[in-house]
Structures are given as C-alpha cells and as structure tokens.
Design a protein around this motif. Structure first.
Motif, mmCIF file in Angstrom:
data_model
loop_
_atom_site.group_PDB
_atom_site.id
_atom_site.type_symbol
_atom_site.label_atom_id
_atom_site.label_comp_id
_atom_site.label_asym_id
_atom_site.label_seq_id
_atom_site.Cartn_x
_atom_site.Cartn_y
_atom_site.Cartn_z
ATOM 1 N N LEU A 221 11.549 20.835 42.744
ATOM 2 C CA LEU A 221 12.250 20.683 43.201
ATOM 3 C C LEU A 221 13.606 20.914 43.273
ATOM 4 O O LEU A 221 14.247 20.866 43.342
ATOM 5 N N THR A 222 14.055 19.648 42.013
ATOM 6 C CA THR A 222 15.564 19.264 42.053
ATOM 7 C C THR A 222 15.595 19.472 40.356
ATOM 8 O O THR A 222 17.090 20.005 40.122
ATOM 9 N N MET B 176 12.428 32.411 44.546
ATOM 10 C CA MET B 176 11.518 30.917 44.465
ATOM 11 C C MET B 176 10.249 31.563 43.644
ATOM 12 O O MET B 176 9.770 29.904 43.057
ATOM 13 N N LEU B 177 9.868 31.555 44.175
ATOM 14 C CA LEU B 177 8.476 32.131 43.365
ATOM 15 C C LEU B 177 8.421 32.910 41.909
ATOM 16 O O LEU B 177 7.825 32.336 41.462
ATOM 17 N N GLN B 178 9.624 33.734 42.273
ATOM 18 C CA GLN B 178 10.585 33.800 40.713
ATOM 19 C C GLN B 178 10.885 32.843 39.796
ATOM 20 O O GLN B 178 10.173 32.928 38.523
ATOM 21 N N THR B 179 11.022 31.294 40.170
ATOM 22 C CA THR B 179 11.227 30.312 39.646
ATOM 23 C C THR B 179 9.867 29.461 39.247
ATOM 24 O O THR B 179 10.032 29.748 38.003
ATOM 25 N N LEU B 180 9.403 29.482 39.741
ATOM 26 C CA LEU B 180 7.996 29.248 39.840
ATOM 27 C C LEU B 180 7.130 30.104 38.774
ATOM 28 O O LEU B 180 6.481 29.392 37.961
ATOM 29 N N GLN B 181 7.745 31.122 38.857
ATOM 30 C CA GLN B 181 6.440 31.610 37.920
ATOM 31 C C GLN B 181 7.151 31.533 36.308
ATOM 32 O O GLN B 181 6.304 30.782 35.138
ATOM 33 N N SER C 136 14.823 27.324 35.132
ATOM 34 C CA SER C 136 15.387 28.026 33.627
ATOM 35 C C SER C 136 16.747 28.840 34.055
ATOM 36 O O SER C 136 17.101 28.726 35.658
ATOM 37 N N PRO C 137 17.721 28.542 32.963
ATOM 38 C CA PRO C 137 19.084 28.502 33.052
ATOM 39 C C PRO C 137 19.589 31.217 34.410
ATOM 40 O O PRO C 137 20.428 30.684 34.471
ATOM 41 N N LEU C 138 17.980 31.246 34.484
ATOM 42 C CA LEU C 138 18.229 32.135 34.616
ATOM 43 C C LEU C 138 18.114 32.246 36.992
ATOM 44 O O LEU C 138 18.622 32.891 37.316
ATOM 45 N N MET C 139 17.835 30.371 36.939
ATOM 46 C CA MET C 139 17.643 30.539 37.861
ATOM 47 C C MET C 139 17.875 28.955 38.530
ATOM 48 O O MET C 139 17.960 28.029 38.406
ATOM 49 N N SER C 140 17.932 29.083 40.247
ATOM 50 C CA SER C 140 18.739 27.669 40.690
ATOM 51 C C SER C 140 17.428 27.112 40.754
ATOM 52 O O SER C 140 16.190 26.929 40.654
ATOM 53 N N PRO C 141 17.965 25.429 40.889
ATOM 54 C CA PRO C 141 16.871 24.634 41.377
ATOM 55 C C PRO C 141 16.372 24.901 43.165
ATOM 56 O O PRO C 141 17.202 25.438 43.618
ATOM 57 N N LEU C 142 14.916 24.762 43.072
ATOM 58 C CA LEU C 142 15.014 25.124 44.302
ATOM 59 C C LEU C 142 15.578 24.288 45.221
ATOM 60 O O LEU C 142 15.438 24.984 46.317
ATOM 61 N N VAL C 143 15.821 23.462 45.175
ATOM 62 C CA VAL C 143 16.534 22.441 46.717
ATOM 63 C C VAL C 143 18.140 23.350 46.447
ATOM 64 O O VAL C 143 18.276 22.922 48.018
ATOM 65 N N TRP C 144 18.240 23.408 45.664
ATOM 66 C CA TRP C 144 19.483 24.866 46.069
ATOM 67 C C TRP C 144 18.904 25.978 46.579
ATOM 68 O O TRP C 144 20.095 25.772 47.717
ATOM 69 N N ASP C 145 17.946 26.473 46.625
ATOM 70 C CA ASP C 145 17.873 27.561 47.285
ATOM 71 C C ASP C 145 17.748 27.212 48.517
ATOM 72 O O ASP C 145 18.150 27.872 49.563
ATOM 73 N N LEU D 168 5.189 27.423 51.035
ATOM 74 C CA LEU D 168 6.168 27.220 49.356
ATOM 75 C C LEU D 168 5.851 26.314 48.346
ATOM 76 O O LEU D 168 5.597 25.791 47.327
ATOM 77 N N LEU D 169 7.113 25.240 49.075
ATOM 78 C CA LEU D 169 7.804 24.890 48.323
ATOM 79 C C LEU D 169 6.921 22.823 48.934
ATOM 80 O O LEU D 169 7.011 22.348 48.275
ATOM 81 N N GLU D 170 6.176 23.247 49.578
ATOM 82 C CA GLU D 170 4.925 21.549 49.632
ATOM 83 C C GLU D 170 4.632 21.348 48.947
ATOM 84 O O GLU D 170 4.221 19.489 48.693
#
Length: 196
Positions: free
Chosen positions: A44-45, A156-161, A49-58, A35-37
């Motif tokens: 990643l950093t 993370m998929l939600q974040t990407l969406q 969205s304020p609803l989600m974390s940065p992906l690197v946090w996850d 997913l992240l590759e």
C-alpha cells in the motif's frame, strides 16, 4: 466509468435521492475496500511505478476529495488537517513526487476516510437537497464524489497491474444502479465507436 456506471443524473428527490446517494457512496467505498483489503502495508505504501501514486495516496486522496466537496464546500466545515490540501491535491504534486510526501500510513488513511464518510452521511441526513445551490441540483456534487472514487479504483487497479503483485482476482464491477437518461450502458468487450 467502472462497471459501466455513469449516474450523472440521479433519479428521485428528497428522501429517495438521499437514499440513492448514500447507497452509491457505500457501493464505491465497498469496492475500494475490497480492492485494497488483500494488500499488506508495504504494497500500500510503496510506489510500484513512477507512473502511478502509492496506493495509500489514492486512498487518502479519495477522503480528501470527499471532505473538500461534501463537507467543506457544502457546509463550510473546517479541514481535518490543512496539510492535506497540499499532500492530497492531485494538481500540486506529480505522481513521481508523491512517495516523498508525508503520506498517512494505511491505518491512518483508513481512519481518515472512514471519519470523513461518517461526517458526510450525518450531513446528508440534514441537508436540503432542494435548496438553490447548483452543486446540489439532481445530486450533482454527490455523483461527482462517488464517480471520483470509482475512477480511483480504476487507477489503483492499473497500479496493481503495473506492480507485478500476485493479486487475487479483483472484485467484479458493480452492477445495476441509476443511469442518467442521456447515457447508455455498454457491456465490457469489443465495441465499435464512431463510424467505419
């Protein structure tokens, strides 16, 4: 859970259970990596969205959670870094606040999760899964950890969406695998839940 996998009761014992646990941990990590590759450091950093974390946090949180349950709780191992107990504990900082934390950069986050996994697999080889420890019964704590990683792949998929990033098709959900005897697989798509 993602891919309709709900392996709460792992089948087998001893060597068979250890092999199942290792395979499930690897499956979850492979899904995270796939997913992240395709993403660059900025994607990643950044907090998309304020609803989600940065992906690197996850990503680093996945490693922290695994270290907490499978190393610290099972073997009394010392934490890799005590600061992570604050930064990556999901209960201490709301998502909107996480970008202001001193997060690991993507390379260091991957190094951390890979080091934790190496240590977890070393412990798994030696641990007695049959000892009188509620966390170990039927591989419970291991299922907790790999299900947690699958849950964060969904997050993370939600974040990407929400991000608007032009992302290639995400990898397909994992297929097969153990399913507990009290659980039912439900294929994706419309489904009736409850009664009419």
């Amino acid at each position: 859970m993602e891919g309709n996998r709900l392996p709460l009761e792992l089948l087998g014992s001893g060597v068979a259970l250890k092999a199942t646990v290792a395979a499930e941990l690897e499956l979850a990590r492979r899904r995270t990596a796939e997913l992240l590759e395709p993403l660059g450091e900025d994607d990643l950093t950044k907090q998309h969205s304020p609803l989600m974390s940065p992906l690197v946090w996850d990503l680093a949180h996945i490693g922290w959670y695994e270290e907490y349950w499978l190393l610290r709780r099972l073997t009394d191992a010392a934490p890799t870094d005590t600061a992570y107990d604050d930064i990556y504990n999901a209960f201490l900082h709301p998502r909107a606040e996480r970008p202001s934390l001193p997060l690991l950069d993507p390379a260091r986050a991957w190094s951390y999760v890979n080091d934790v996994r190496r240590r977890v697999l070393d412990v798994l080889e030696q641990i007695d899964l049959e000892r009188d420890e509620p966390l170990l019964e039927n591989g419970f704590v291991y299922a907790l950890v790999f299900q947690h990683e699958h849950q964060h792949v969904e997050t993370m998929l939600q974040t990407l969406q929400l991000s608007g990033i032009r992302y290639p098709s995400p990898p397909p959900p994992p297929a097969g695998g153990p399913v507990g005897s009290r659980e039912v697989l439900v294929d994706g798509g419309p489904v009736v839940v409850g009664t009419d």
